[in-house]
Design a protein around this motif. Structure first.
Motif, mmCIF file in Angstrom:
data_model
loop_
_atom_site.group_PDB
_atom_site.id
_atom_site.type_symbol
_atom_site.label_atom_id
_atom_site.label_comp_id
_atom_site.label_asym_id
_atom_site.label_seq_id
_atom_site.Cartn_x
_atom_site.Cartn_y
_atom_site.Cartn_z
ATOM 1 N N ILE A 142 2.441 3.193 -10.106
ATOM 2 C CA ILE A 142 1.147 2.969 -9.099
ATOM 3 C C ILE A 142 1.842 2.296 -7.946
ATOM 4 C CG2 ILE A 142 -0.880 1.577 -8.652
ATOM 5 C CD1 ILE A 142 -1.647 1.532 -11.531
ATOM 6 N N TRP A 163 0.852 1.289 0.041
ATOM 7 C CA TRP A 163 1.137 2.450 1.293
ATOM 8 C C TRP A 163 2.317 2.087 2.104
ATOM 9 C CZ3 TRP A 163 1.023 -1.027 5.089
ATOM 10 C CH2 TRP A 163 0.205 -2.187 5.176
ATOM 11 N N ILE A 195 9.447 3.631 -2.258
ATOM 12 C CA ILE A 195 8.810 2.942 -3.658
ATOM 13 C C ILE A 195 8.581 3.984 -4.628
ATOM 14 C CG2 ILE A 195 7.011 1.610 -4.351
ATOM 15 C CD1 ILE A 195 7.078 -0.008 -2.108
ATOM 16 N N ALA A 218 -0.591 5.403 -3.221
ATOM 17 C CA ALA A 218 -1.756 4.766 -2.424
ATOM 18 C C ALA A 218 -2.545 5.792 -1.808
ATOM 19 C CB ALA A 218 -1.185 3.926 -1.431
ATOM 20 N N PRO A 244 -8.494 7.163 -5.352
ATOM 21 C CA PRO A 244 -8.895 5.764 -5.169
ATOM 22 C C PRO A 244 -8.375 4.890 -6.569
ATOM 23 C CG PRO A 244 -10.987 6.629 -5.488
ATOM 24 C CD PRO A 244 -10.016 7.726 -5.223
ATOM 25 N N LEU A 255 -4.810 2.257 -16.013
ATOM 26 C CA LEU A 255 -4.769 0.887 -16.844
ATOM 27 C C LEU A 255 -5.409 0.912 -18.240
ATOM 28 C CD1 LEU A 255 -5.328 -1.777 -14.032
ATOM 29 C CD2 LEU A 255 -3.294 -0.253 -14.461
ATOM 30 N N GLY A 281 2.331 -3.951 -5.476
ATOM 31 C CA GLY A 281 0.988 -3.802 -4.363
ATOM 32 C C GLY A 281 0.750 -5.279 -4.285
ATOM 33 N N GLY A 306 3.095 -9.786 -3.518
ATOM 34 C CA GLY A 306 3.418 -10.099 -2.163
ATOM 35 C C GLY A 306 4.448 -11.121 -1.815
ATOM 36 N N GLY A 307 4.538 -11.435 -0.642
ATOM 37 C CA GLY A 307 5.743 -12.606 -0.110
ATOM 38 C C GLY A 307 5.089 -13.313 0.796
ATOM 39 N N ARG A 323 -8.795 -1.673 8.677
ATOM 40 C CA ARG A 323 -8.988 -2.777 7.490
ATOM 41 C C ARG A 323 -8.024 -3.639 7.669
ATOM 42 N NH1 ARG A 323 -8.206 -3.120 1.345
ATOM 43 N NH2 ARG A 323 -6.289 -2.250 1.909
ATOM 44 N N LEU A 334 10.075 -13.885 -3.048
ATOM 45 C CA LEU A 334 10.644 -12.549 -3.000
ATOM 46 C C LEU A 334 11.856 -12.709 -2.174
ATOM 47 C CD1 LEU A 334 10.422 -9.698 -3.767
ATOM 48 C CD2 LEU A 334 9.085 -9.189 -1.635
HETATM 49 P P1 NDP Z 1 -3.023 -2.727 -3.240
HETATM 50 O O1 NDP Z 1 -3.018 -3.891 -4.483
HETATM 51 O O2 NDP Z 1 -4.244 -2.848 -2.714
HETATM 52 O O3 NDP Z 1 -2.810 -1.403 -3.924
HETATM 53 C C1 NDP Z 1 -1.497 -0.974 -4.591
HETATM 54 C C2 NDP Z 1 -1.861 0.112 -5.496
HETATM 55 O O4 NDP Z 1 -2.760 -0.229 -6.408
HETATM 56 C C3 NDP Z 1 -2.613 1.398 -4.796
HETATM 57 O O5 NDP Z 1 -2.241 2.627 -4.985
HETATM 58 C C4 NDP Z 1 -4.100 1.224 -5.136
HETATM 59 O O6 NDP Z 1 -4.940 2.242 -4.964
HETATM 60 C C5 NDP Z 1 -3.845 0.866 -6.523
HETATM 61 N N1 NDP Z 1 -5.211 0.132 -7.110
HETATM 62 C C6 NDP Z 1 -6.173 -0.426 -6.425
HETATM 63 N N2 NDP Z 1 -7.117 -0.957 -7.133
HETATM 64 C C7 NDP Z 1 -6.392 -0.629 -8.477
HETATM 65 C C8 NDP Z 1 -7.280 -0.765 -9.477
HETATM 66 N N3 NDP Z 1 -8.336 -1.435 -10.150
HETATM 67 N N4 NDP Z 1 -6.292 -0.355 -10.877
HETATM 68 C C9 NDP Z 1 -5.062 0.258 -10.762
HETATM 69 N N5 NDP Z 1 -4.518 0.697 -9.405
HETATM 70 C C10 NDP Z 1 -5.315 0.101 -8.407
HETATM 71 O O7 NDP Z 1 -2.031 -2.990 -2.366
HETATM 72 P P2 NDP Z 1 -1.774 -2.296 -1.205
HETATM 73 O O8 NDP Z 1 -1.476 -0.810 -1.213
HETATM 74 O O9 NDP Z 1 -2.510 -2.868 -0.130
HETATM 75 O O10 NDP Z 1 -0.291 -2.601 -0.576
HETATM 76 C C11 NDP Z 1 -0.051 -4.025 0.241
HETATM 77 C C12 NDP Z 1 0.682 -5.198 -0.824
HETATM 78 O O11 NDP Z 1 1.725 -4.556 -1.424
HETATM 79 C C13 NDP Z 1 0.818 -6.338 -0.038
HETATM 80 O O12 NDP Z 1 0.172 -7.418 -0.579
HETATM 81 C C14 NDP Z 1 2.367 -6.313 -0.399
HETATM 82 O O13 NDP Z 1 3.083 -7.706 0.030
HETATM 83 C C15 NDP Z 1 2.565 -5.472 -1.491
HETATM 84 N N6 NDP Z 1 3.921 -5.040 -1.511
HETATM 85 C C16 NDP Z 1 4.893 -5.571 -2.493
HETATM 86 C C17 NDP Z 1 6.027 -5.102 -2.599
HETATM 87 C C18 NDP Z 1 7.067 -5.784 -3.648
HETATM 88 O O14 NDP Z 1 7.901 -4.951 -3.843
HETATM 89 N N7 NDP Z 1 6.962 -7.021 -3.958
HETATM 90 C C19 NDP Z 1 6.554 -4.057 -1.663
HETATM 91 C C20 NDP Z 1 5.477 -3.451 -0.956
HETATM 92 C C21 NDP Z 1 4.297 -3.971 -0.912
HETATM 93 P P3 NDP Z 1 -5.529 2.519 -3.372
HETATM 94 O O15 NDP Z 1 -4.326 2.896 -2.578
HETATM 95 O O16 NDP Z 1 -6.198 3.963 -3.784
HETATM 96 O O17 NDP Z 1 -6.366 1.429 -3.259
#
Ligand code: NDP
Length: 477
Positions: A144, A147, A153, A173, A203, A212, A224, A248-249, A326, A407
């Protein structure tokens, strides 16, 4: 417009698509991408499970050839794929091409790793008995991804999963499915057997959640937000499943009085604002000692004036748009919060109009911030940086570590003593000296501590820790 379909059990399927919109120009639709249902996801998991026995025993030359061919095609198409990446995510074209190149390097690295699979042979404590320690694939891996790195990734999760003999169900994503679709298409044409790699776009609440909830997924690797990461963890514990989280970081960069001003400013500008600050390794907290503080603020704001924000594909652009409306609202909400908290808006903070409708935001710097303000504690994930003034190195180090995250962390200094002390005492997974906190190599471990990460490191040979399970076998001859 043709629909880019999901790949399930080796077949392209799906007839309804959602629009992938260019954040530099919302009139530009990058493509239509299929939406998987919960039923599609279950079929993908079943296909990956059925494909596992044969793939886990496949020859290393077959795996090597597929991963190498994939690396070569990605590299040969870096201009086209980089353009796709910039169109769907909003990174500038050089950043997009750079990320595509990195994805190719990752596939190339893991192609090589297939030829280096090895175990250990040890004598037993008991005479006449031999011990073999080997690594075996886990089974079906759920992937998973977020974006902000739409090709790197996915590459750094898919390549090791396949290299070590796992099968995959991959959910990119929803905002940026284009590059993911492209690399799955390349891998499929490179000769992966049916069911080894399945793509399910759609989604998170449907596709991700079905993954999951499945007892047939042996391991989930997730990048994520912290919130979704916690859901992955809870569901994985329920199913007694291995999981790996990168989240996150709130990465600090310390600037000491003895720093080279030019180096410090460039590192701060690069990791704070390039890629629109949408990197988990971005420096969002600058911690600056008082002797250099005013000079550094002046030089950094001067540098910020020269940063051109605009359409990601234009050659004059240094920083592209925010990824969508958003995320833009989240960034501007935090800018308001920073002002209300009493930080000084030293530069930026305004939404920008350009000749295309897009989500453009000025790079933003808050000075006179404290480490207790929300803008210094919570991940904003945009081009918004807080700058905190401190007395000396000891105060800077304590503040750098005073965060829920861990991080990446950086220091700008010409002192060997402070650089060495910081490398040893920073509570981050990755430490940078006189470099931006963002921007890492593809062949060495990546990951953090505290709320930033959970589980083994990603990338390089350390990836084997997650994607394999160790077996210890005893033989009496
Ligand atoms: P999200 O957590 O919203 O989404 C990450 C992924 O999880 C997406 O594919 C999303 O799908 C999916 N997802 C959402 N809800 C669920 C669920 N209930 N069950 C399973 N999967 C789900 O993060 P973002 O995409 O908004 O990314 C930004 C975040 O990622 C930031 O906080 C950033 O710091 C972090 N990040 C961390 C990195 C690291 O290596 N530490 C690197 C890059 C980003 P969908 O897109 O369809 O919502």
């Amino acid at each position: 417009m043709t629909i880019h379909q999901n790949l399930i059990a080796g077949e392209w399927v799906g007839s309804t698509g959602s629009e992938n919109v260019n954040p530099s120009d919302t009139n530009d639709i990058v493509g239509l991408y299929a939406q998987a249902t919960a039923d599609d996801v279950s079929q993908a998991i079943a296909a990956a499970k059925a494909a596992f026995p044969a793939w886990s025993r496949s020859g290393i030359l077959e795996r090597h050839a597929i991963l190498k061919k994939t690396a070569d095609e990605i590299l040969a198409r870096k201009q086209e794929l980089g353009t796709l990446l910039s169109r769907e995510e909003g990174k500038t074209l050089p950043e997009g091409i750079g990320e595509v190149t990195r994805a190719a390097q990752i596939f190339d690295f893991f192609a090589g790793e297939t030829l280096r699979l090895a175990g250990e042979v040890l004598p037993s404590a008991r005479p006449g008995i031999g011990v073999e320690i080997t690594r075996e694939p886990l089974g079906v891996i759920g992937i998973i991804t977020p974006w902000n790195f739409p090709i790197a990734i996915p590459a750094w999760k898919i390549a090791p999963a396949l290299c070590y003999g796992n099968t995959v169900v991959f959910k990119p994503a929803e905002l940026v499915p284009g590059c993911s679709w492209a690399i799955v298409d390349i891998l499929h044409r490179a000769g992966l057997p049916k069911g080894v790699l399945n793509l399910v776009m759609g989604p998170g609440s449907v596709v991700g959640q079905t993954m999951l909830d499945s007892p047939d997924i042996a391991g989930i690797t997730f990048t994520g937000s912290t919130g979704t990461g916690k859901r992955v963890a809870a569901a994985s514990i329920e199913h007694n499943r291995k999981f790996q989280l990168e989240m996150g970081g709130k990465n600090p960069m310390i600037v000491l009085d003895d720093a080279d001003l030019g180096v410090a400013v460039e590192a701060a500008a690069n990791s704070g604002f390039f890629s629109t600050g949408q990197r988990c390794t971005a420096s969002s907290r600058l911690i600056v000692t008082e002797g250099i503080h005013d000079k550094f603020v002046d030089a950094l704001t001067e540098r910020m004036k020269s940063i051109q924000v605009g359409h990601a594909l234009r050659p004059e652009t240094h920083v592209g748009p925010v990824v969508d409306g958003r995320q833009l609202k989240q960034d501007t909400d935090y800018i308001e919060i920073g002002v209300k908290e009493g930080a000084k808006l030293a530069f930026g903070g305004e939404r920008l109009e350009r000749d295309t409708p897009g989500f453009f935001l000025q790079p933003t710097l808050f000075t006179e911030a404290t480490n207790q303000m929300r803008i210094s504690r919570e991940e904003i994930f945009g081009p918004v940086v807080s700058l905190i003034r401190v007395k000396d190195y000891d105060e800077a180090l304590a503040m750098a570590n005073d965060t829920p995250f861990g991080l990446s962390a950086g220091i700008a200094t010409t002192s060997l003593k402070y650089a060495t002390h910081f490398k040893r005492n920073s509570e981050a997974g990755m430490v940078m000296v006189n470099l931006p906190t963002a921007g890492v190599d593809f062949h060495v471990p990546f990951g953090g501590r505290k709320a930033s990460s959970f589980g083994p490191r990603e990338q390089g040979k350390y990836a084997a820790e997650f994607f394999t399970v160790v077996k210890t076998a005893y033989t009496q001859a």
